[in-house]
Enzyme design. Structure first.
Site, PDB file in Angstrom:
ATOM      1  N   SER A 253      13.162 -10.434   3.080  1.00 32.70           N
ATOM      2  CA  SER A 253      12.954  -9.287   4.263  1.00 32.70           C
ATOM      3  C   SER A 253      13.827  -9.484   5.223  1.00 32.70           C
ATOM      4  O   SER A 253      14.352 -10.562   5.744  1.00 32.70           O
ATOM      5  CB  SER A 253      11.500  -9.258   4.697  1.00 32.70           C
ATOM      6  OG  SER A 253      10.655  -8.941   3.663  1.00 32.70           O
TER       7      SER A 253
ATOM      8  N   ASP B  23       6.197  -3.975   4.760  1.00 30.23           N
ATOM      9  CA  ASP B  23       5.103  -3.178   4.523  1.00 30.23           C
ATOM     10  C   ASP B  23       4.504  -3.936   2.965  1.00 30.23           C
ATOM     11  O   ASP B  23       3.236  -4.015   2.807  1.00 30.23           O
ATOM     12  CB  ASP B  23       4.988  -1.864   4.289  1.00 30.23           C
ATOM     13  CG  ASP B  23       5.433  -1.164   5.947  1.00 30.23           C
ATOM     14  OD1 ASP B  23       4.744  -2.031   6.923  1.00 30.23           O
ATOM     15  OD2 ASP B  23       5.996  -0.340   5.874  1.00 30.23           O
TER      16      ASP B  23
ATOM     17  N   GLU C 224       3.647   1.559  -2.758  1.00 29.16           N
ATOM     18  CA  GLU C 224       3.561   0.883  -4.052  1.00 29.16           C
ATOM     19  C   GLU C 224       2.529   1.608  -5.100  1.00 29.16           C
ATOM     20  O   GLU C 224       1.604   2.117  -4.893  1.00 29.16           O
ATOM     21  CB  GLU C 224       3.222  -0.510  -4.230  1.00 29.16           C
ATOM     22  CG  GLU C 224       4.166  -1.293  -3.056  1.00 29.16           C
ATOM     23  CD  GLU C 224       5.529  -1.289  -3.607  1.00 29.16           C
ATOM     24  OE1 GLU C 224       5.903  -1.332  -4.905  1.00 29.16           O
ATOM     25  OE2 GLU C 224       6.502  -1.480  -2.657  1.00 29.16           O
TER      26      GLU C 224
ATOM     27  N   ASN D  35       8.342 -13.087   3.294  1.00 32.58           N
ATOM     28  CA  ASN D  35       9.187 -13.058   2.262  1.00 32.58           C
ATOM     29  C   ASN D  35      10.605 -13.204   2.721  1.00 32.58           C
ATOM     30  O   ASN D  35      11.065 -12.813   3.568  1.00 32.58           O
ATOM     31  CB  ASN D  35       9.153 -11.436   2.239  1.00 32.58           C
ATOM     32  CG  ASN D  35       9.864 -11.007   1.097  1.00 32.58           C
ATOM     33  OD1 ASN D  35      10.879 -11.583   0.539  1.00 32.58           O
ATOM     34  ND2 ASN D  35       9.874  -9.547   0.615  1.00 32.58           N
TER      35      ASN D  35
ATOM     36  N   THR E 175      11.599  -2.344   6.450  1.00 36.91           N
ATOM     37  CA  THR E 175      12.480  -1.351   6.755  1.00 36.91           C
ATOM     38  C   THR E 175      11.537  -0.338   7.678  1.00 36.91           C
ATOM     39  O   THR E 175      12.086  -0.064   8.680  1.00 36.91           O
ATOM     40  CB  THR E 175      12.742  -0.455   5.346  1.00 36.91           C
ATOM     41  OG1 THR E 175      13.360  -1.326   4.683  1.00 36.91           O
ATOM     42  CG2 THR E 175      13.388   0.684   5.827  1.00 36.91           C
TER      43      THR E 175
ATOM     44  N   GLU F 179       0.486  -6.492  -0.007  1.00 36.27           N
ATOM     45  CA  GLU F 179      -0.421  -7.585  -0.982  1.00 36.27           C
ATOM     46  C   GLU F 179      -1.265  -8.636  -0.362  1.00 36.27           C
ATOM     47  O   GLU F 179      -2.242  -9.167  -0.953  1.00 36.27           O
ATOM     48  CB  GLU F 179       0.928  -8.423  -1.538  1.00 36.27           C
ATOM     49  CG  GLU F 179       1.658  -7.760  -2.813  1.00 36.27           C
ATOM     50  CD  GLU F 179       2.602  -8.941  -3.535  1.00 36.27           C
ATOM     51  OE1 GLU F 179       2.102  -9.948  -3.696  1.00 36.27           O
ATOM     52  OE2 GLU F 179       3.627  -8.558  -3.870  1.00 36.27           O
TER      53      GLU F 179
END
Length: 337
Positions: A13, A69, A279, A10, A95, A74
């Protein structure tokens, strides 16, 4: 034929710091004998999931989830449903990095996290949770308290991390309300009102390590926590107890081990949202199954304790907890008056 690795990272991130280490990370996996390539996720839904699924089906031997996370969840969702699942490595850059915390993967040094692959002993078979047609590797949850994850803005989490949850937690306590639900677990049934349920695969929930203190990574069971109390005073007391793990013996709490769990609201018109690894994962009714030792991950095997994960709370985190407990005590005093 050479082994192949795919890094799914990502680029946003960790304040985009991951990009600075990408060349060194690629070099580590090359040293480990993998022809390594990288894929930067996009804002499109399921970007990391789809790439993990594609790479695994193309025969990649190692998938590296590099990010927070959400990225890791995913990737797991993209791999767990396949018959042939490659080795999974984690480079945390988010985080809270709950699962990296549980596996004792270095969370402040991406290159050190990558280097765990160099020791063949750092392999571990982990349980994976299945929720309907989705998969999770840390926690499934439902009830008003789980709205905390949705309500903490991503920018606030990026800036303040662990501390953001304390601030938001104090804000939502007064509006917690119970949901009438039926929870069936390994032949037993709870039928009544509950404010929150957790099905945990690790003991790290949003950075807190005592909510499910004895969760195991590979025993084939969820740690199921049902919080029955929904009063402001009761929740304040339980949250204070949760900081040191004494809440699990409280009569207002059900805490058991279970392999298969079904959750459904008793009122079909009452919505019960399910949170999977932080999520939104759909609405109950939902069935959950523990897939015993379903995937193999790269972990810091020397640092994982046999019985529990040791705490590594920083002074700022400890101060936030102390302030939070102090605030709970003042709120409880005001309520009694």
């Amino acid at each position: 034929m050479a082994k192949r690795a795919r890094i799914i990272y990502n680029p946003t991130s960790g304040r985009e710091a991951l990009r600075n280490d990408l060349v060194d990370i690629l070099d580590v996996y090359e040293q480990a004998g993998y022809e390594t390539s990288a894929f930067a996720t996009t804002p499109e839904p399921d970007s990391a999931k789809d790439e993990a699924d594609r790479a695994a089906k193309e025969g990649f031997d190692l998938i590296v989830a590099a990010g927070g996370d959400g990225t890791l969840s995913e990737v797991v969702d993209g791999l767990a449903g396949l018959k042939k699942r490659p080795l999974l490595a984690i480079i945390p850059a988010g985080t809270t990095n709950d699962y990296a915390r549980a596996l004792r993967v270095p969370r402040d040094n991406p290159v050190a996290a990558a280097k765990l692959i160099l020791d063949p002993a750092n392999r571990f078979k982990i349980d994976i949770g299945q929720a309907g047609d989705k998969y999770f590797m840390n926690i499934a949850a439902g009830g008003t308290l789980t709205e905390l994850t949705y309500d903490v803005p991503s920018q606030m989490k990026s800036m303040f991390g662990y501390l953001a949850y304390f601030a938001k937690g104090a804000e939502i306590l007064p509006r917690v309300k119970p949901v009438a639900m039926e929870i069936t677990y390994d032949g037993q049934t709870f039928k009544g009102r509950a404010s929150t349920i957790f099905l945990a695969l690790t003991n790290s929930v949003g950075g807190f390590e005592q909510i499910v203190p004895d969760a195991s990574l590979d025993d084939g069971n969820f740690s199921l926590l049902i919080i029955k109390d929904s009063s402001l005073l009761g929740l304040m007391q339980l949250m204070a107890k949760a900081l040191n793990g004494t809440h699990i013996d409280d009569p207002r709490v059900i805490y058991v081990k279970a392999k298969d769990v079904t959750v459904k609201p008793l009122d079909p018109n009452e919505r019960l949202m399910i949170n999977l690894d932080g999520e939104y994962g759909g609405d109950a009714p939902m069935e959950f199954h523990n897939l015993h030792q379903h995937m193999t991950v790269v972990a810091n095997m020397e640092a994982i304790p046999d019985d529990a994960i040791t705490s590594d709370i920083t002074p700022d985190m400890q101060k936030a907890e102390d302030d939070f407990v102090r605030g709970l005590g003042e709120m409880e005093k005001d309520t009694q008056e």
